[in-house]
Design an enzyme around this catalytic site. Structure first.
Site, mmCIF file in Angstrom:
data_model
loop_
_atom_site.group_PDB
_atom_site.id
_atom_site.type_symbol
_atom_site.label_atom_id
_atom_site.label_comp_id
_atom_site.label_asym_id
_atom_site.label_seq_id
_atom_site.Cartn_x
_atom_site.Cartn_y
_atom_site.Cartn_z
ATOM 1 N N HIS A 172 -5.255 -24.064 -13.055
ATOM 2 C CA HIS A 172 -6.413 -24.633 -11.910
ATOM 3 C C HIS A 172 -7.802 -24.640 -12.696
ATOM 4 O O HIS A 172 -8.501 -25.427 -12.779
ATOM 5 C CB HIS A 172 -6.677 -23.844 -10.401
ATOM 6 C CG HIS A 172 -5.314 -23.796 -9.866
ATOM 7 N ND1 HIS A 172 -4.756 -22.671 -9.469
ATOM 8 C CD2 HIS A 172 -4.860 -24.847 -9.203
ATOM 9 C CE1 HIS A 172 -3.997 -22.936 -8.738
ATOM 10 N NE2 HIS A 172 -3.690 -24.415 -8.534
ATOM 11 N N LYS B 15 2.067 -23.676 4.197
ATOM 12 C CA LYS B 15 2.556 -23.503 3.065
ATOM 13 C C LYS B 15 2.996 -21.652 3.178
ATOM 14 O O LYS B 15 3.458 -21.227 2.159
ATOM 15 C CB LYS B 15 1.620 -23.585 1.941
ATOM 16 C CG LYS B 15 1.869 -25.029 1.378
ATOM 17 C CD LYS B 15 1.402 -25.049 0.048
ATOM 18 C CE LYS B 15 1.841 -26.295 -0.663
ATOM 19 N NZ LYS B 15 1.356 -26.148 -2.304
ATOM 20 N N ARG C 250 1.006 -31.882 -13.490
ATOM 21 C CA ARG C 250 1.792 -31.209 -14.417
ATOM 22 C C ARG C 250 3.173 -32.319 -14.848
ATOM 23 O O ARG C 250 2.650 -33.633 -14.697
ATOM 24 C CB ARG C 250 2.144 -29.987 -13.835
ATOM 25 C CG ARG C 250 1.177 -28.989 -14.000
ATOM 26 C CD ARG C 250 1.275 -27.600 -12.935
ATOM 27 N NE ARG C 250 1.499 -28.142 -11.574
ATOM 28 C CZ ARG C 250 1.469 -27.460 -10.498
ATOM 29 N NH1 ARG C 250 1.791 -26.077 -10.805
ATOM 30 N NH2 ARG C 250 1.522 -27.842 -9.228
ATOM 31 N N SER D 50 1.227 -21.561 -9.074
ATOM 32 C CA SER D 50 1.048 -20.492 -8.194
ATOM 33 C C SER D 50 2.094 -19.656 -7.931
ATOM 34 O O SER D 50 2.270 -18.462 -8.009
ATOM 35 C CB SER D 50 -0.096 -20.731 -7.320
ATOM 36 O OG SER D 50 -1.176 -21.456 -7.784
HETATM 37 P P1 ADP Z 1 -1.616 -28.045 -3.572
HETATM 38 O O1 ADP Z 1 -0.969 -26.959 -2.419
HETATM 39 O O2 ADP Z 1 -2.706 -28.870 -2.924
HETATM 40 O O3 ADP Z 1 -0.533 -28.352 -4.286
HETATM 41 P P2 ADP Z 1 -2.348 -26.027 -5.754
HETATM 42 O O4 ADP Z 1 -3.406 -25.010 -5.456
HETATM 43 O O5 ADP Z 1 -0.892 -25.770 -5.919
HETATM 44 O O6 ADP Z 1 -2.648 -26.958 -4.296
HETATM 45 O O7 ADP Z 1 -2.839 -27.069 -6.749
HETATM 46 C C1 ADP Z 1 -4.170 -27.891 -6.822
HETATM 47 C C2 ADP Z 1 -3.932 -28.694 -7.697
HETATM 48 O O8 ADP Z 1 -4.035 -28.104 -8.966
HETATM 49 C C3 ADP Z 1 -3.112 -29.788 -7.496
HETATM 50 O O9 ADP Z 1 -3.469 -31.261 -7.758
HETATM 51 C C4 ADP Z 1 -1.957 -29.048 -8.642
HETATM 52 O O10 ADP Z 1 -1.125 -30.124 -9.337
HETATM 53 C C5 ADP Z 1 -2.981 -28.825 -9.530
HETATM 54 N N1 ADP Z 1 -2.463 -27.940 -10.638
HETATM 55 C C6 ADP Z 1 -1.822 -26.630 -10.307
HETATM 56 N N2 ADP Z 1 -1.385 -26.082 -11.333
HETATM 57 C C7 ADP Z 1 -1.835 -26.626 -12.436
HETATM 58 C C8 ADP Z 1 -1.677 -26.721 -13.689
HETATM 59 N N3 ADP Z 1 -1.133 -25.415 -14.384
HETATM 60 N N4 ADP Z 1 -2.157 -27.600 -14.671
HETATM 61 C C9 ADP Z 1 -2.827 -28.706 -14.014
HETATM 62 N N5 ADP Z 1 -3.023 -28.901 -12.748
HETATM 63 C C10 ADP Z 1 -2.480 -27.945 -11.948
#
Ligand code: ADP
Length: 169
Positions: free
Chosen positions: A21, A46, A100, A138
């Site tokens: 992130h 979630k 990703r 996460s």
């Molecule tokens: P959501 O519940 O909206 O998927 P996340 O917190 O899991 O929220 O992720 C928020 C954003 O960050 C999403 O666009 C996700 O694809 C991106 N993201 C999460 N982990 C990574 C990573 N390792 N590299 C790049 N983008 C990421």
């Protein structure tokens, strides 16, 4: 002509915030927009490990640790309800998402399609995950923490500490 300030919203659950992130956040705030709002979603559906206030606090902690010229352009907020309504209400013109492997694609493709129908004036911009953060999620970080593995490569020491407290290790 005065250039218009470009504002973007980076939404997510951030349960918890990872280096993946942070990579998207710093790249967006450095190269893409003048002001970035990190929007922490309530997302009770979630079943997050951390409540909204905890997730928001952790995100703010990471932003405070950035160089001040970058952190000055970043704001952390929380939202509930429709992302597109929130984005519009903040006067932003772009939603930033990280992409990703192919596994993210289907969901992101659908979400972008729906959001474009709801408001064609708001663009969704995707940043490809950087190689070394490509595999961080996460969900896996929480799983590894629960099982007592090392998560130092994935989250900051501050976040690792909060995870350790949560899983009672
Ligand atoms: P959501 O519940 O909206 O998927 P996340 O917190 O899991 O929220 O992720 C928020 C954003 O960050 C999403 O666009 C996700 O694809 C991106 N993201 C999460 N982990 C990574 C990573 N390792 N590299 C790049 N983008 C990421």
């Amino acid at each position: 002509m005065t250039p218009r300030m470009r504002k973007g919203v980076y939404p997510g659950t951030f349960d918890p915030i990872t280096y993946g992130h942070m990579d998207i956040i710093t790249r967006a705030a450095t190269h893409l927009v003048d002001h970035l709002v990190i929007a922490v979603a309530e997302n009770a559906g979630k079943g997050p490990m951390f409540d909204m206030a905890e997730r928001r606090d952790m995100v703010q902690g990471e932003i405070d640790a950035l160089q001040s010229d970058v952190s000055a352009r970043i704001e952390v907020d929380v939202f509930d309800g429709l992302l597109i309504d929130y984005t519009r209400s903040r006067g932003a013109t772009a939603i930033i998402r990280g992409l990703r492997a192919v596994s993210d694609f289907e969901y992101e493709f659908q979400m972008t399609g729906m959001n474009t129908k709801l408001d064609p004036e708001i663009e969704t911009v995707f940043l490809m995950a950087t190689d070394r953060y490509q595999f961080i999620s996460s969900g896996f970080v929480k799983e590894i923490a629960r099982l007592g593995g090392s998560i130092d490569q994935f989250v900051s020491p501050r976040v690792a500490g909060r995870l350790a407290e949560k899983v009672g290790r």
